[in-house]
Design a protein around this motif. Structure first.
Motif, PDB file in Angstrom:
ATOM      1  N   MET A 182      -1.818  -8.040 -40.089  1.00 19.85           N
ATOM      2  CA  MET A 182      -1.652  -9.143 -39.143  1.00 19.85           C
ATOM      3  C   MET A 182      -0.805  -8.704 -37.962  1.00 19.85           C
ATOM      4  SD  MET A 182      -1.017 -12.330 -41.797  1.00 19.85           S
ATOM      5  CE  MET A 182      -0.771 -13.593 -40.532  1.00 19.85           C
ATOM      6  N   GLN A 183       0.302  -8.046 -38.254  1.00 17.60           N
ATOM      7  CA  GLN A 183       1.178  -7.579 -37.186  1.00 17.60           C
ATOM      8  C   GLN A 183       0.464  -6.573 -36.283  1.00 17.60           C
ATOM      9  OE1 GLN A 183       3.925  -8.595 -36.101  1.00 17.60           O
ATOM     10  NE2 GLN A 183       4.497  -6.945 -34.689  1.00 17.60           N
ATOM     11  N   ARG A 231       4.442 -17.460 -33.171  1.00 18.04           N
ATOM     12  CA  ARG A 231       5.260 -17.486 -31.960  1.00 18.04           C
ATOM     13  C   ARG A 231       4.605 -16.630 -30.886  1.00 18.04           C
ATOM     14  NH1 ARG A 231      10.703 -15.436 -34.202  1.00 18.04           N
ATOM     15  NH2 ARG A 231       9.852 -13.741 -32.949  1.00 18.04           N
ATOM     16  N   THR A 232       4.625 -17.098 -29.664  1.00 20.41           N
ATOM     17  CA  THR A 232       3.956 -16.356 -28.600  1.00 20.41           C
ATOM     18  C   THR A 232       4.624 -15.012 -28.322  1.00 20.41           C
ATOM     19  OG1 THR A 232       5.238 -17.685 -27.021  1.00 20.41           O
ATOM     20  CG2 THR A 232       2.969 -18.343 -27.425  1.00 20.41           C
ATOM     21  N   ASP A 233       5.942 -14.899 -28.541  1.00 20.95           N
ATOM     22  CA  ASP A 233       6.586 -13.619 -28.266  1.00 20.95           C
ATOM     23  C   ASP A 233       6.233 -12.564 -29.316  1.00 20.95           C
ATOM     24  OD1 ASP A 233       8.064 -14.463 -30.427  1.00 20.95           O
ATOM     25  OD2 ASP A 233       9.998 -14.465 -29.410  1.00 20.95           O
ATOM     26  N   ALA A 234       5.565 -12.979 -30.393  1.00 20.32           N
ATOM     27  CA  ALA A 234       5.109 -12.020 -31.402  1.00 20.32           C
ATOM     28  C   ALA A 234       3.698 -11.523 -31.104  1.00 20.32           C
ATOM     29  CB  ALA A 234       5.157 -12.648 -32.789  1.00 20.32           C
ATOM     30  N   SER A 269       4.491 -21.305 -28.958  1.00 20.73           N
ATOM     31  CA  SER A 269       3.684 -20.836 -30.084  1.00 20.73           C
ATOM     32  C   SER A 269       2.205 -21.006 -29.773  1.00 20.73           C
ATOM     33  CB  SER A 269       4.054 -21.605 -31.358  1.00 20.73           C
ATOM     34  OG  SER A 269       3.807 -22.982 -31.192  1.00 20.73           O
ATOM     35  N   MET A 270       1.369 -20.332 -30.552  1.00 18.99           N
ATOM     36  CA  MET A 270      -0.076 -20.445 -30.385  1.00 18.99           C
ATOM     37  C   MET A 270      -0.749 -20.259 -31.737  1.00 18.99           C
ATOM     38  SD  MET A 270      -2.791 -18.217 -28.073  1.00 18.99           S
ATOM     39  CE  MET A 270      -2.119 -18.732 -26.494  1.00 18.99           C
ATOM     40  N   GLU A 317      12.530 -13.449 -43.838  1.00 16.20           N
ATOM     41  CA  GLU A 317      12.337 -12.615 -42.645  1.00 16.20           C
ATOM     42  C   GLU A 317      10.882 -12.186 -42.581  1.00 16.20           C
ATOM     43  OE1 GLU A 317      13.950  -8.357 -40.932  1.00 16.20           O
ATOM     44  OE2 GLU A 317      15.242  -9.558 -42.198  1.00 16.20           O
ATOM     45  N   GLY A 318      10.169 -12.659 -41.586  1.00 14.25           N
ATOM     46  CA  GLY A 318       8.765 -12.330 -41.470  1.00 14.25           C
ATOM     47  C   GLY A 318       8.535 -10.951 -40.877  1.00 14.25           C
ATOM     48  N   VAL A 319       7.309 -10.450 -41.050  1.00 12.87           N
ATOM     49  CA  VAL A 319       6.934  -9.158 -40.488  1.00 12.87           C
ATOM     50  C   VAL A 319       6.879  -9.250 -38.977  1.00 12.87           C
ATOM     51  CG1 VAL A 319       5.125  -7.401 -40.394  1.00 12.87           C
ATOM     52  CG2 VAL A 319       5.634  -8.559 -42.558  1.00 12.87           C
ATOM     53  N   GLY A 320       7.553  -8.336 -38.296  1.00 12.98           N
ATOM     54  CA  GLY A 320       7.553  -8.328 -36.835  1.00 12.98           C
ATOM     55  C   GLY A 320       8.478  -9.343 -36.214  1.00 12.98           C
TER      56      GLY A 320
END
Length: 505
Positions: free
Chosen positions: A66-67, A262-265, A278-279, A426-429
């Motif tokens: 996903m990341q 989150r859009t910054d991700a 977010s999106m 703590e999520g990935v990325g």
């Protein structure tokens, strides 16, 4: 005379011994064949096994993929498609909206009226129809003309109460259950067909424009104002009723998932135009692949004979279109290596002749003599099998379904890990500063495989608790819904209309 009696007695004894010998040989032969079948069943169970350790490795692999898919185009098997949906419905929407939902085996048309409160959502009309098989390999013009004609009949039913009496153009959301690269909320091009569709000239075409063109040719006063993936529609509907909904999964003919990111991700989108921060991301998770997936000879054969070989590997292990055929292939192999099912049936040799709803019916047959199993086997050209063979078929259904459900649970857990809702905090990325306490998390789930197959649901729920642990799993709510994809798409259209109205004030 006595001599004759002795001869006759001896002859009878010889015959009896011969008969006994034949019977013993037959019994030994049957036992040998049964042992062969039992061996095949054991081999099936071992190759389909999904221990928790393996599932957790899959969870890690899904989160990493996903990341990777968010960082760059083509960086992952997961496409991680942008949907341009950043504002989900909140209950304040008003108006009358339409949705047309094209799925893998059905299409729906609905009309909903919204009164500005969650409690005022009214589904005023809904139609469900099976998709004629002739459309699967037709042309884009034939397919969309068929959909447009169905829309026309739906609208003609409205009569004098129609919205057209107010001289207002109808706004329609097109719920499309296939991979699309969206360029806006209302436009997007087809990436590829799945679920048995094979209309080659449509690849790269704008789906919304195709439907709008067919609608215009019929002179219908309809504007195709939104193009929505079915999972995104389900998320929209789930969020409308419960703001804690952060993801949606469809388990139907195929399978897919989306979630709120989150859009910054979303690194591959440098300047995402959102106001919410977010999106919604459409994962297209059917294409997920990992060496951790328990792929077997049955999966390899099914893939090789499918319309989209070497593609959609995950979907082919968990999608409703494929589970029945996996069961059929197991039964066929046992028929070829043993005669416990009698002569090999030509029907049983036909791909996809066994549907997953039949697998469900056999698996959940609670009659003492397994009459439902017998009836379905008879339909497959396998009549009059003994009870122990019917029990064997139920076991095959169980093994195949259990694997699918546990893999589905790993997929959901992968999403939760990515967004930091798996208990790790703590999520990935994500940055360490995002670490937080476990929140209530709702995953909307839709599709006939989940809603109509009790054992699939139970195995999936069991695996989720096993993967996440009881302490975390109690914060995760799997919320089933019906027609959520269609209704949710109309809600999204209404929500976007509300946002446009506010921005114009």
């Amino acid at each position: 005379m006595g001599r004759v009696v002795v001869i006759l007695t001896t002859a009878a004894a010889v015959v009896a011994c011969s008969v006994a010998t034949v019977m013993v040989r037959r019994r030994v032969k049957r036992r040998r064949k049964w042992r062969k079948v039992v061996g095949l069943l054991k081999e099936l169970e071992e190759s389909f096994e999904t221990p928790l350790e393996r599932l957790r490795q899959m969870v890690d692999a899904i989160a990493v993929e996903m990341q990777a898919g968010l960082v760059s185009e083509g960086g992952s098997k997961l496409k991680m498609l942008l949907t341009f949906v950043d504002d989900l419905p909140n209950g304040s929407e008003r108006g009358t909206y339409y949705a047309l939902h094209l799925g893998g085996s059905y299409f729906r048309i609905i009309r909903v009226h919204l009164g500005g409160q969650r409690s005022s959502l009214e589904v005023q009309d809904i139609e469900r129809h099976s998709i004629p098989t002739s459309l699967l390999n037709s042309t884009s013009e034939v397919l969309f003309d068929f959909l447009a004609s169905s829309l026309q009949r739906f609208i003609e039913k409205e009569g004098h109460e129609s919205i057209s009496s107010q001289d207002v153009k109808r706004e329609l959301a097109f719920t499309f259950s296939f991979p699309v690269k969206q360029t806006s909320l209302s436009s997007g091009v087809l990436i590829k067909w799945t679920k048995g569709f094979a209309i080659s000239e449509m690849a790269g075409e704008d789906i919304a424009e195709c439907l709008q063109g067919a609608v215009d040719r019929r002179g219908l006063d309809i504007h195709v104002a939104a193009l929505v993936n079915d999972t995104v529609g389900a998320l929209s509907y789930g969020h409308y009723h419960d703001p804690d909904t952060i993801a949606a999964v469809v388990f139907g003919t195929g399978s897919n998932a989306c979630y709120l990111e989150r859009t910054d991700a979303i690194i591959k989108c440098q300047n995402p135009r959102t106001t919410s921060g977010s999106m919604v991301v459409n994962m297209e998770w059917g294409n997920f692949w990992s060496s951790r997936l328990p792929r077997t000879s049955y999966d390899i054969e099914l893939d090789a004979e499918s319309l989209n070989s070497n593609d959609m590997g995950f979907e082919k292990m968990i999608g409703g279109m494929y589970l029945g055929d996996i069961v059929r292939r197991v039964i066929l192999r046992m028929s070829q290596e043993s005669d416990i099912f009698g002569p090999i049936s030509s029907i049983l040799s036909t791909p996809f002749v066994l549907r997953t709803n039949s697998v469900s019916a056999m698996h959940e047959d609670d009659t003492p003599e397994l009459h439902e199993v017998a009836a379905i086997l008879k339909h497959l050209g396998v009549p009059k099998v003994p009870l122990k063979v019917r029990k064997l078929v139920v076991k095959i259904c169980d093994v195949v379904t259990r694997r699918a459900a546990r893999l589905a649970a790993a997929g959901i857990s992968g999403i939760l890990k990515k967004v930091g809702r798996d208990g790790s905090g703590e999520g990935v990325g994500r940055r360490r500063s995002d670490k937080q306490m476990m929140k209530r998390t709702v995953v909307a789930v839709e599709g006939g495989l989940y809603s109509n197959y009790k054992m699939f649901r139970e195995y999936m729920d069991e695996a989720l608790i096993g993967i996440l642990g009881e302490d975390v799993a109690r914060h995760v709510v799997i919320k089933a819904m019906e027609d959520g994809s269609s209704i949710g798409s109309a809600l999204l259209l209404a929500s976007s209309h509300s946002v446009r109205t506010i921005s114009n004030i």
